[in-house]
Design a protein around this motif. Structure first.
Motif, mmCIF file in Angstrom:
data_model
loop_
_atom_site.group_PDB
_atom_site.id
_atom_site.type_symbol
_atom_site.label_atom_id
_atom_site.label_comp_id
_atom_site.label_asym_id
_atom_site.label_seq_id
_atom_site.Cartn_x
_atom_site.Cartn_y
_atom_site.Cartn_z
ATOM 1 N N THR A 217 0.838 -1.201 0.000
ATOM 2 C CA THR A 217 0.000 0.000 0.000
ATOM 3 C C THR A 217 0.871 1.248 0.000
ATOM 4 N N LEU A 218 0.523 2.203 -0.845
ATOM 5 C CA LEU A 218 1.182 3.501 -0.911
ATOM 6 C C LEU A 218 0.209 4.550 -0.394
ATOM 7 N N ARG A 219 0.593 5.250 0.668
ATOM 8 C CA ARG A 219 -0.277 6.249 1.287
ATOM 9 C C ARG A 219 0.242 7.648 0.970
ATOM 10 N N LEU A 220 -0.597 8.455 0.311
ATOM 11 C CA LEU A 220 -0.211 9.801 -0.122
ATOM 12 C C LEU A 220 -1.093 10.849 0.546
ATOM 13 N N ASN A 221 -0.489 11.966 0.941
ATOM 14 C CA ASN A 221 -1.224 13.120 1.452
ATOM 15 C C ASN A 221 -0.988 14.271 0.487
ATOM 16 N N VAL A 222 -2.074 14.777 -0.111
ATOM 17 C CA VAL A 222 -1.921 15.739 -1.211
ATOM 18 C C VAL A 222 -2.901 16.893 -1.057
ATOM 19 N N PRO A 223 -2.586 18.066 -1.637
ATOM 20 C CA PRO A 223 -3.539 19.172 -1.633
ATOM 21 C C PRO A 223 -4.675 18.917 -2.610
ATOM 22 N N SER A 224 -5.760 19.643 -2.454
ATOM 23 C CA SER A 224 -6.942 19.418 -3.287
ATOM 24 C C SER A 224 -6.665 19.618 -4.772
ATOM 25 N N ILE A 225 -5.787 20.561 -5.124
ATOM 26 C CA ILE A 225 -5.483 20.786 -6.537
ATOM 27 C C ILE A 225 -4.852 19.542 -7.155
ATOM 28 N N ALA A 226 -3.986 18.858 -6.408
ATOM 29 C CA ALA A 226 -3.355 17.635 -6.914
ATOM 30 C C ALA A 226 -4.356 16.495 -6.978
ATOM 31 N N ALA A 227 -5.224 16.403 -5.953
ATOM 32 C CA ALA A 227 -6.212 15.323 -5.920
ATOM 33 C C ALA A 227 -7.173 15.421 -7.091
ATOM 34 N N ARG A 228 -7.483 16.632 -7.528
ATOM 35 C CA ARG A 228 -8.475 16.813 -8.586
ATOM 36 C C ARG A 228 -7.867 16.889 -9.986
ATOM 37 N N GLU A 229 -6.729 17.552 -10.113
ATOM 38 C CA GLU A 229 -6.227 17.875 -11.443
ATOM 39 C C GLU A 229 -4.978 17.104 -11.863
ATOM 40 N N ILE A 230 -4.249 16.531 -10.916
ATOM 41 C CA ILE A 230 -2.961 15.906 -11.251
ATOM 42 C C ILE A 230 -2.990 14.391 -11.093
ATOM 43 N N LEU A 231 -3.477 13.912 -9.966
ATOM 44 C CA LEU A 231 -3.363 12.493 -9.642
ATOM 45 C C LEU A 231 -4.294 11.551 -10.414
ATOM 46 N N PRO A 232 -5.540 11.923 -10.722
ATOM 47 C CA PRO A 232 -6.436 10.925 -11.333
ATOM 48 C C PRO A 232 -5.850 10.211 -12.541
ATOM 49 N N ALA A 233 -5.406 10.953 -13.546
ATOM 50 C CA ALA A 233 -4.858 10.325 -14.748
ATOM 51 C C ALA A 233 -3.519 9.652 -14.456
ATOM 52 N N PRO B 217 -0.388 -3.773 -10.712
ATOM 53 C CA PRO B 217 -1.661 -4.288 -10.184
ATOM 54 C C PRO B 217 -1.595 -4.750 -8.737
ATOM 55 N N GLY B 218 -0.391 -4.968 -8.198
ATOM 56 C CA GLY B 218 -0.288 -5.434 -6.819
ATOM 57 C C GLY B 218 -0.260 -4.323 -5.791
ATOM 58 N N ILE B 219 -0.262 -3.070 -6.254
ATOM 59 C CA ILE B 219 -0.167 -1.928 -5.343
ATOM 60 C C ILE B 219 -1.546 -1.305 -5.126
ATOM 61 N N THR B 220 -1.827 -0.939 -3.887
ATOM 62 C CA THR B 220 -3.020 -0.180 -3.546
ATOM 63 C C THR B 220 -2.584 1.229 -3.129
ATOM 64 N N VAL B 221 -3.228 2.243 -3.680
ATOM 65 C CA VAL B 221 -2.891 3.624 -3.343
ATOM 66 C C VAL B 221 -4.021 4.241 -2.535
ATOM 67 N N GLU B 222 -3.673 4.768 -1.369
ATOM 68 C CA GLU B 222 -4.627 5.501 -0.532
ATOM 69 C C GLU B 222 -4.271 6.982 -0.588
ATOM 70 N N VAL B 223 -5.223 7.813 -1.016
ATOM 71 C CA VAL B 223 -4.987 9.250 -1.167
ATOM 72 C C VAL B 223 -5.841 10.017 -0.167
ATOM 73 N N THR B 224 -5.200 10.876 0.612
ATOM 74 C CA THR B 224 -5.897 11.771 1.525
ATOM 75 C C THR B 224 -5.638 13.202 1.079
ATOM 76 N N SER B 225 -6.704 13.978 0.894
ATOM 77 C CA SER B 225 -6.575 15.368 0.461
ATOM 78 C C SER B 225 -6.545 16.280 1.675
ATOM 79 N N ASN B 226 -5.522 17.143 1.711
ATOM 80 C CA ASN B 226 -5.332 18.034 2.849
ATOM 81 C C ASN B 226 -4.580 19.258 2.374
ATOM 82 N N ASP B 227 -5.138 20.455 2.569
ATOM 83 C CA ASP B 227 -4.508 21.676 2.075
ATOM 84 C C ASP B 227 -3.601 22.345 3.097
ATOM 85 N N THR B 228 -3.421 21.740 4.253
ATOM 86 C CA THR B 228 -2.486 22.269 5.242
ATOM 87 C C THR B 228 -1.264 21.362 5.301
ATOM 88 N N PHE B 229 -0.149 21.917 5.778
ATOM 89 C CA PHE B 229 1.072 21.128 5.845
ATOM 90 C C PHE B 229 1.064 20.281 7.102
#
Length: 303
Positions: free
Chosen positions: A95-111, A121-133
């Motif tokens: 599992t790969l756990r990422l913490n990203v700002p909303s701009i990245a969650a919406r415009e960068i990461l999906p594609a 295919p063996g990796i699971t990605v968990e994305v949490t959107s957070n605009d604070t450091f």
């Protein structure tokens, strides 16, 4: 004395590290009640209290702290050893756990993630959107995405997404017809400005730059929101001027529901960075993602 179960010892380490059952449960994908039962069982077997529990916090006792200091490195070595096996797989797992700002969650990461996961295919990605450091390691994340001014010095950072971005201002044709178009950022104090409030509670300041001149405006208007969809709809409906990432406002600008203003003052800046802690043994899912991002950057630059 009954030999403690390794699973119970691991549960103790996770709760002590997270300073709470709920946080540890969230990180480990288990229930808080199962962790509580594991700690109760471990304390009973050892005959000593390991954690002090209150309604607000969970902290190790002196005995618990000593146990944690010995166990945490040991479990870390076990995790590293098992993760090294991933190097011999056609595709790493985990599992790969990422913490990203909303701009990245919406415009960068999906594609980007769709292409990455298609090859892993063996990796699971968990994305949490957070605009604070936040401290990504303390919060249980493998990596984060932020901008240069928000990165800690001891982190490794690589570009991800667009090399340059910009903040822009816009308003609906109806609003500009009724209130006029500002020609200088100073005039925004006389206009309804739709504000953005960060999760920390801080109200975002609007910053405009032209040459050596920089103007900062504290927005004052009928609505303040932390969600761009609310800000965008308010602007389209003529409630005021909106200031945000070009990517967020571009569809409305292209279809004419919003009109750009103060073009000469739009501020450009370096795009976001994927950042992670410098460590000798990087988890296989993180290594695979970093390598993918670097290849993607080289491919984009070559194109």
């Amino acid at each position: 004395m009954v030999e403690p179960d390794l699973a119970d010892l691991k549960a103790f380490v996770s709760v002590a590290a997270a300073r709470g059952f709920r946080n540890a449960a969230s990180r480990g994908g288990v229930s808080a009640s199962s962790l509580s039962e594991a700690i109760r069982r471990l304390e009973q077997q050892l005959g000593v209290r390991l954690l002090n529990r209150t309604t607000r916090s969970v902290t190790p006792t002196e005995a618990g702290q000593r146990l944690f200091e010995r166990l945490a490195p040991a479990f870390g070595e076990i995790s590293t050893a098992l993760d090294a096996i991933n190097l011999f797989r056609d595709s790493p797992t985990g599992t790969l756990r990422l913490n990203v700002p909303s701009i990245a969650a919406r415009e960068i990461l999906p594609a980007l993630l769709s292409r990455f996961l298609a090859g892993h295919p063996g990796i699971t990605v968990e994305v949490t959107s957070n605009d604070t450091f936040i401290d990504i390691l303390a919060a249980g994340f493998d990596a984060g995405i932020r901008y240069d001014e928000r990165l800690e010095r001891d982190m490794i950072a690589v570009p991800i997404g667009p090399p340059m971005q910009r903040m822009i201002a816009a308003a609906s044709p109806a609003y500009l017809q009724q209130h006029g178009e500002p020609r200088h950022p100073d005039e925004l104090v006389w206009h309804a400005c739709i504000g953005h409030r960060f999760e920390s509670g801080v109200l975002a300041v609007w910053e405009f730059t032209r040459g050596d001149d920089t103007v900062r405006i504290v927005p004052n208007g009928p609505i303040v929101a932390s969600v761009i969809d609310i800000q965008l709809r308010a602007a389209v409906d003529g409630l005021g001027i909106v200031y945000s990432f070009d990517e967020f406002l571009r569809p409305a600008l292209d279809d004419g529901t919003l009109v750009p203003i103060l073009r000469d003052w739009w501020q450009s800046f370096t795009g976001p960075r994927l950042y992670y802690a410098s460590r000798e043994h990087m988890p296989a899912p993180l290594r695979a993602f970093v390598d993918f991002v670097l290849r993607d950057n080289r491919s984009r630059d070559a194109g």
